[in-house]
Design a protein around this motif. Sequence first.
Motif, PDB file in Angstrom:
ATOM      1  N   LEU A 149      11.560  -8.724  13.306  1.00 40.57           N
ATOM      2  CA  LEU A 149      11.199  -7.805  12.233  1.00 40.57           C
ATOM      3  C   LEU A 149      12.176  -8.022  11.087  1.00 40.57           C
ATOM      4  CD1 LEU A 149      10.675  -4.529  14.314  1.00 40.57           C
ATOM      5  CD2 LEU A 149       9.005  -6.330  13.799  1.00 40.57           C
ATOM      6  N   LYS A 150      11.651  -8.286   9.924  1.00 46.30           N
ATOM      7  CA  LYS A 150      12.480  -8.524   8.745  1.00 46.30           C
ATOM      8  C   LYS A 150      12.148  -7.449   7.713  1.00 46.30           C
ATOM      9  CE  LYS A 150      13.617 -12.114   5.344  1.00 46.30           C
ATOM     10  NZ  LYS A 150      13.260 -13.474   4.846  1.00 46.30           N
ATOM     11  N   ALA A 151      13.140  -6.611   7.394  1.00 46.23           N
ATOM     12  CA  ALA A 151      12.922  -5.481   6.499  1.00 46.23           C
ATOM     13  C   ALA A 151      14.081  -5.364   5.523  1.00 46.23           C
ATOM     14  CB  ALA A 151      12.770  -4.195   7.315  1.00 46.23           C
ATOM     15  N   ALA A 152      13.980  -4.372   4.615  1.00 47.82           N
ATOM     16  CA  ALA A 152      15.048  -4.180   3.633  1.00 47.82           C
ATOM     17  C   ALA A 152      16.330  -3.695   4.288  1.00 47.82           C
ATOM     18  CB  ALA A 152      14.599  -3.187   2.559  1.00 47.82           C
ATOM     19  N   VAL A 202       7.777 -10.912  11.326  1.00 43.57           N
ATOM     20  CA  VAL A 202       6.964  -9.841  10.751  1.00 43.57           C
ATOM     21  C   VAL A 202       7.708  -9.338   9.522  1.00 43.57           C
ATOM     22  CG1 VAL A 202       5.930  -7.580  11.127  1.00 43.57           C
ATOM     23  CG2 VAL A 202       6.044  -9.222  13.013  1.00 43.57           C
ATOM     24  N   ASP A 203       7.193  -9.663   8.351  1.00 44.91           N
ATOM     25  CA  ASP A 203       7.851  -9.304   7.101  1.00 44.91           C
ATOM     26  C   ASP A 203       7.416  -7.905   6.690  1.00 44.91           C
ATOM     27  OD1 ASP A 203       8.999  -9.077   4.621  1.00 44.91           O
ATOM     28  OD2 ASP A 203       8.330 -11.040   3.900  1.00 44.91           O
ATOM     29  N   LEU A 204       8.354  -6.965   6.710  1.00 43.15           N
ATOM     30  CA  LEU A 204       8.063  -5.564   6.409  1.00 43.15           C
ATOM     31  C   LEU A 204       8.537  -5.160   5.016  1.00 43.15           C
ATOM     32  CD1 LEU A 204       8.887  -4.076   9.909  1.00 43.15           C
ATOM     33  CD2 LEU A 204       6.640  -4.565   8.931  1.00 43.15           C
ATOM     34  N   GLY A 205       8.891  -6.145   4.208  1.00 42.00           N
ATOM     35  CA  GLY A 205       9.180  -5.892   2.808  1.00 42.00           C
ATOM     36  C   GLY A 205      10.310  -4.908   2.587  1.00 42.00           C
ATOM     37  N   ASP A 206      10.013  -3.838   1.829  1.00 38.75           N
ATOM     38  CA  ASP A 206      11.043  -2.883   1.421  1.00 38.75           C
ATOM     39  C   ASP A 206      11.266  -1.752   2.438  1.00 38.75           C
ATOM     40  OD1 ASP A 206      11.440  -4.283  -0.929  1.00 38.75           O
ATOM     41  OD2 ASP A 206       9.998  -3.084  -2.058  1.00 38.75           O
ATOM     42  N   LEU A 207      10.650  -1.818   3.579  1.00 39.88           N
ATOM     43  CA  LEU A 207      10.805  -0.730   4.549  1.00 39.88           C
ATOM     44  C   LEU A 207      12.213  -0.716   5.142  1.00 39.88           C
ATOM     45  CD1 LEU A 207       7.456  -0.751   6.574  1.00 39.88           C
ATOM     46  CD2 LEU A 207       8.024   0.480   4.473  1.00 39.88           C
ATOM     47  N   VAL A 208      12.628   0.466   5.553  1.00 40.32           N
ATOM     48  CA  VAL A 208      13.866   0.646   6.319  1.00 40.32           C
ATOM     49  C   VAL A 208      13.476   0.992   7.750  1.00 40.32           C
ATOM     50  CG1 VAL A 208      15.922   2.078   6.613  1.00 40.32           C
ATOM     51  CG2 VAL A 208      15.224   1.358   4.318  1.00 40.32           C
ATOM     52  N   LEU A 209      14.092   0.311   8.694  1.00 40.13           N
ATOM     53  CA  LEU A 209      13.774   0.507  10.104  1.00 40.13           C
ATOM     54  C   LEU A 209      14.699   1.549  10.717  1.00 40.13           C
ATOM     55  CD1 LEU A 209      13.324  -3.234  11.186  1.00 40.13           C
ATOM     56  CD2 LEU A 209      11.593  -1.639  10.311  1.00 40.13           C
ATOM     57  N   LEU A 210      14.157   2.377  11.581  1.00 37.35           N
ATOM     58  CA  LEU A 210      14.953   3.332  12.339  1.00 37.35           C
ATOM     59  C   LEU A 210      14.363   3.484  13.722  1.00 37.35           C
ATOM     60  CD1 LEU A 210      14.076   6.941  11.224  1.00 37.35           C
ATOM     61  CD2 LEU A 210      13.288   5.010   9.890  1.00 37.35           C
TER      62      LEU A 210
END
Length: 403
Positions: free
Chosen positions: A4-7, A42-50
């Motif tokens: 997972l790739k996110a901001a 999985v490119d999640l763009g500007d999302l922040v993961l928690l």
Amino acid sequence: MLTLKAAGVLDIDSGEIIRPGVVRVADDRIVGVGGEPEGEIVDLGDLVLLPGLMDMEVNLLMGGRGETGLASSVTDDPATRVLRAVGNARRTLRAGFTTVRNLGLFVKTGGYLLDVALGKAIDKGWVDGPRIVPAGHAITPTGGHLDPTMFSAFMPDVLHLTIEEGIANGVDEVRRAVRYQIKYGAQLIKICVSGGVMSLTGAPGAQHYSDEELRAIVDEAHRRGLKVAAHTHGAEAVRHAIAAGIDCIEHGFLIDDETIAQMVAARTWLVPTTRLADAMDVSKADPALRAKAAEMFPKARLSVKAAYDAGVRIAVGTDAPAIPHGRNADELVALVDRGLKPIDVLRAGTVNAAELIDADDRGRIAPGLLADIIGVPGDPVDDITVTQDVRFVMKGGKVYVQK
């Protein structure tokens, strides 16, 4: 391997957002945080993961589409309830809540533990939903708050529930009721210690079970390794619950400073369900119920902040469907509105909740833990309202939502 790739990714312990957010997942587990992506990206763009959020008080078998309020308690058979619960479970998961405690049926089921069955179906992948920690039937005395006949003052013999279905009086019966829930799959015990808002049972703070009955319930549960969660409002009733060894107080709207100090000393958990004070519509309720709400809700808005300031251990719970299923994050926003720090609210909905249910495999984004991960459009430590707009949901390495 999947990355997972996110901001960013929230470190729940430090409260910091690590940027960029890179989380590697294999099967149902997190295997790495940070570093270089590996495998499918999985490119999640500007999302922040928690970490996947957790709701420590829901009833998936109540509320939802097609329910007709009190009439459903005498018209809906167990099969109908389970089918409706499938939709409730799906909405809850899609809102970013990957684990819940289902806290106590109080409807006619013929003795079947419907939440246990629903949890099994979810675990087997037959339907989508959060991981469920089921309580089976809530245990309450005749005429107690969770005796369903008290919500509409039914005449005798309407909606008669058995001991196995949770109506239990005296030490022998409460022990039997607890043993029945455990036998058929309950993973904690839910009981009723005091009155409530929406039942015609008198004062909301009045203690319902005797001290002897409370001790018997706790003894049965603790000997089998299960915790006890107690619907309790009144300060004195909470003190008696603490003395009996109850692990978790649900609601606690009327607790005072003395009671809060005892909760801190005993390390008793609080699941405050504070959003109810704003969200529950009692405008069409019986005048007696409206009067109770007018008394309790203002105090509920203050008591949770007092408990937090004193150091009471708090976990997030909504009492859904009192908050509609799928709107669970409204409780996080309400807690911040009450004066809790956003990072502490996020901990209450992740690591604290995991500790409450004795689950050491979730609650953080860290190697070795379950890949229960959600994505929101912004920094939830800065703006808790982003948790109301979950755009990515992964549970156990499987993606359920990707917007």
